[in-house]
Design a protein around this motif. Sequence first.
Motif, short mmCIF file in Angstrom:
data_model
loop_
_atom_site.label_atom_id
_atom_site.label_comp_id
_atom_site.label_asym_id
_atom_site.label_seq_id
_atom_site.Cartn_x
_atom_site.Cartn_y
_atom_site.Cartn_z
N ARG A 1 0.79 -1.21 0.08
CA ARG A 1 -0.10 -0.08 0.09
C ARG A 1 0.94 1.27 -0.08
NH1 ARG A 1 -2.57 -3.68 3.39
NH2 ARG A 1 -5.11 -3.84 2.65
N ASP A 2 0.47 2.29 -0.47
CA ASP A 2 0.96 3.51 -0.56
C ASP A 2 0.93 4.05 0.78
OD1 ASP A 2 2.12 5.91 -1.28
OD2 ASP A 2 0.33 6.82 -2.48
N PRO A 3 2.23 4.16 1.41
CA PRO A 3 2.33 4.82 2.68
C PRO A 3 2.10 6.35 3.09
CG PRO A 3 4.60 4.82 1.54
CD PRO A 3 3.52 4.10 0.68
N ASN A 4 1.55 7.00 1.87
CA ASN A 4 1.38 8.46 2.18
C ASN A 4 -0.32 8.51 2.56
OD1 ASN A 4 3.68 9.60 1.14
ND2 ASN A 4 3.30 8.46 -0.38
N ARG B 1 -2.12 7.70 -4.16
CA ARG B 1 -2.32 7.89 -5.45
C ARG B 1 -2.31 6.63 -6.40
NH1 ARG B 1 3.46 9.66 -5.02
NH2 ARG B 1 3.41 8.01 -3.51
N THR B 2 -2.70 6.56 -7.75
CA THR B 2 -2.74 5.56 -8.64
C THR B 2 -1.27 4.76 -8.87
OG1 THR B 2 -4.92 6.69 -9.52
CG2 THR B 2 -3.91 4.49 -10.68
N VAL B 3 -1.34 3.49 -8.76
CA VAL B 3 -0.17 2.82 -9.28
C VAL B 3 -0.31 2.73 -10.60
CG1 VAL B 3 1.00 0.72 -9.04
CG2 VAL B 3 -0.30 1.25 -6.80
N THR B 4 0.31 3.56 -11.43
CA THR B 4 0.19 3.55 -12.69
C THR B 4 1.25 2.64 -13.60
OG1 THR B 4 1.97 5.49 -12.89
CG2 THR B 4 -0.16 6.08 -12.65
N CYS B 5 2.11 2.12 -13.06
CA CYS B 5 3.01 1.03 -13.54
C CYS B 5 3.90 0.28 -12.82
CB CYS B 5 4.10 1.98 -14.58
SG CYS B 5 5.24 0.81 -15.82
N LEU B 6 4.06 -1.05 -13.06
CA LEU B 6 5.06 -2.01 -12.27
C LEU B 6 5.87 -2.56 -12.91
CD1 LEU B 6 1.86 -3.48 -10.37
CD2 LEU B 6 3.35 -1.89 -9.41
N SER B 7 7.22 -2.88 -12.32
CA SER B 7 8.31 -3.48 -13.11
C SER B 7 8.92 -4.34 -12.10
CB SER B 7 9.35 -2.37 -13.68
OG SER B 7 10.41 -3.17 -14.33
N TRP B 8 9.14 -5.55 -12.61
CA TRP B 8 9.72 -6.64 -11.84
C TRP B 8 11.34 -6.46 -12.08
CZ3 TRP B 8 7.59 -9.77 -8.20
CH2 TRP B 8 6.21 -10.19 -8.38
N TYR C 1 4.09 5.72 -8.97
CA TYR C 1 2.65 6.31 -8.29
C TYR C 1 2.34 7.75 -8.88
CZ TYR C 1 3.14 2.53 -5.10
OH TYR C 1 3.30 1.33 -4.37
N SER C 2 1.25 8.04 -9.41
CA SER C 2 0.76 9.13 -9.93
C SER C 2 -0.73 9.44 -10.01
CB SER C 2 1.48 9.52 -11.13
OG SER C 2 1.09 10.66 -11.76
N CYS C 3 -0.97 10.51 -10.05
CA CYS C 3 -2.53 10.99 -10.02
C CYS C 3 -2.77 11.50 -11.67
CB CYS C 3 -2.93 12.00 -9.13
SG CYS C 3 -4.71 12.36 -9.22
N GLY D 1 -6.59 3.03 -5.93
CA GLY D 1 -6.57 3.33 -4.60
C GLY D 1 -4.92 3.44 -3.98
N GLY D 2 -4.09 2.91 -4.81
CA GLY D 2 -2.71 3.22 -4.37
C GLY D 2 -2.22 1.96 -3.79
N SER D 3 -2.83 0.56 -3.87
CA SER D 3 -2.30 -0.59 -3.60
C SER D 3 -1.65 -1.54 -4.85
CB SER D 3 -3.56 -1.41 -2.51
OG SER D 3 -4.40 -1.62 -3.57
N ALA D 4 -0.73 -2.25 -4.53
CA ALA D 4 -0.28 -3.31 -5.40
C ALA D 4 -0.55 -4.46 -4.79
CB ALA D 4 1.21 -2.84 -5.96
N THR D 5 -1.25 -5.41 -5.29
CA THR D 5 -1.46 -6.73 -4.79
C THR D 5 -0.81 -7.61 -5.46
OG1 THR D 5 -4.00 -5.78 -4.44
CG2 THR D 5 -3.51 -8.12 -4.31
N LEU D 6 -0.23 -8.72 -4.85
CA LEU D 6 0.63 -9.59 -5.41
C LEU D 6 -0.11 -10.99 -5.42
CD1 LEU D 6 3.48 -10.40 -6.64
CD2 LEU D 6 4.17 -10.67 -4.13
N LEU D 7 -0.40 -11.56 -6.38
CA LEU D 7 -1.16 -13.03 -6.45
C LEU D 7 -0.06 -13.88 -6.98
CD1 LEU D 7 -3.35 -10.57 -7.47
CD2 LEU D 7 -4.95 -12.51 -7.13
N GLU D 8 -0.43 -15.36 -6.44
CA GLU D 8 0.23 -16.61 -6.99
C GLU D 8 -0.88 -17.31 -7.66
OE1 GLU D 8 3.18 -19.85 -5.24
OE2 GLU D 8 2.07 -18.61 -3.86
N PHE D 9 -0.30 -17.68 -8.97
CA PHE D 9 -1.08 -18.82 -9.59
C PHE D 9 -0.87 -20.24 -9.27
CE2 PHE D 9 -1.57 -15.15 -13.19
CZ PHE D 9 -2.63 -14.91 -12.61
N CYS D 10 -1.75 -21.00 -9.58
CA CYS D 10 -1.73 -22.51 -9.31
C CYS D 10 -0.67 -22.94 -10.48
CB CYS D 10 -2.90 -23.24 -9.18
SG CYS D 10 -3.90 -23.02 -10.93
N SER D 11 -0.13 -24.31 -10.37
CA SER D 11 1.04 -24.69 -11.14
C SER D 11 0.36 -25.16 -12.56
CB SER D 11 1.27 -25.98 -10.53
OG SER D 11 0.34 -27.10 -10.64
#
Length: 581
Positions: A155-158, A162-169, A181-183, A472-482
């Motif tokens: 979650r955004d600590p502020n 703000r919106t999570v506009t992009c993610l990179s591994w 994070y940007s609006c 809402g500023g949260s990045a959720t990490l999910l794990e898929f099945c095999s």
Amino acid sequence: MEIVHVYTRVRSDFGRPCLFSDRGPELSLDLRPDPSLTQEFIQRTTRDQATQARTDMSEHQVNTERFVTESRGMNHTEGGWPKDVDPNEMEQTIRFRKKVEKDEGFMNSIPQLGSVMGHCLQQNNALDIFQEYCSEEDEGEVVEPPSAKTINIFRDPNEVRRTVTCLSWHPDGGKKLAGAYSCLHFQTSQSNMCEDSYIWDIENPNRPELTLKPVSPLVCIEYNPKDPHTLVGGTYSGQIAYWDTRRGSLPVELSSVEHSHRDPVYKIIWLQSKTGTDAFSASTDGQVLWWDVRRLTEPTERLVLDPGREGNMERALGALCLEYEPTMPTKFMVGTEQGVVLSCNRKAKTPAEKIVCTYEGHLGPVQALHRNPFFPKNFLTVGDWAARIWSEDIRDSAIMWTRYQMSYLTDACWSPVRPSVFLTSNMGGVLDVWDVLFKQNEPTLSVKVCDEPLYCLQIQDTGRLVACGSQGGSATLLEFCSGLSSLQKNDKTLLAAMFEREAKREKILEARQREQRLKERSRSEQSDAGRDAIDAIDAQSVQQLMARAEEDFFSVVEAELRRRDDTHQDKDKVNGGEAAQ
């Protein structure tokens, strides 16, 4: 005086009378087995029931405040020495060791322990306890229903989310996740809104591992696949920033406002180069700029996305997404605000030749554009309420598409492991997993990630983990099945046959449409020629009719004049005869 209290009670309340005397057994009831009742007997299925040695305090689930933990180091000191021995003094420790080695108990125990250890070592050398005896046998296909579970939420600590506009591994193992994070809503940013972006450790959602401090809020961010310590990002002001995590939170290089984009940078991608420092970016100002992150004073190359191929900025199409395949280093694709996908060639000789072709099929802006990692000629796009799969050889329409969803789609990507699986996110906060070999009309798996609209998603290289960024500023990490994260048998062959079949079908339909257009054109030309002939015939007949009418009119007039002349002559003759008489 003796006090006596008499208890009165009805005889039936006492139950069966007790006879406190010795006597033999008596048969009260004898029930013989009835074979006819065996048909009505139902065997109860076995069931495992977990029990807890405690009372249930509540039957409802509640969300409590997050418990923040912190990892700290601990200094260990050397111990186990007697009080009279200082471990820091080498002479005392050596003297104590020699004393222990001369002890009879120590000398007797060592040979005994040595024999036991030698026996265990011989057993390990004789038998391989990790040997797989059934490795050559084919494992039976286990049908596992598709599933996904939430691992962590970042979650955004502020205070102002703000919106999570992009993610990179992180390219080295995917243990870290960088988020921008940007609006992006027009005129909704507040004066106290934070401009920082973060790098998270996926095992520690409590606080970010590193805070990135750009000059303007980041809209996109990308890890360097060749150097895991460097990142490049595009800001809301149109500038390009370059970070080296070993140097801290501030950007190492920053492009100037004069030579940057005029609008927010929505996508930036690293290029395949010898130096590993080249990247190119796209923005809604209608430009694609190439950069060398070692010197961001000005771009190395510029392309205006003018569909007329004249380089006119007034007619340029705003870019929202980019697609670049390292195996095709000269080609790239651009998704625009107008719903058009542009296929470009960087090494073309003239700017007009750099835009090779266009693909039109979406009703809204192209939010996502991604090539299939196993079949690069096929790419996935999202631009309205449906996802479409295209082939480079067919430009008029997509070869496959999903039905229109109830919520607007925001992002999509292919699975790096399963060639037939792709993911989509929508405004309803749902992550859909599609397997075109299994079902095409509806998703194989739908996961309600959050109650807020999802804006972006990024899948890990192993295909096991996927991160979803929300408004809402949260990045959720999910794990898929095999089943969703491992390559299935004959997946490539079946999907290649499906793509080829659908491409042939679209080519046949295009040929039919082309024939119909030619027929309609020939018919229209024939009808136009017929109309011209009819018009010519009509004009000629009108002229003939007019000429005939003129002839008839003049003949009638001449006949009338002759008749009048004849009548005048007859009158004159009559009058002359009368005068002679």
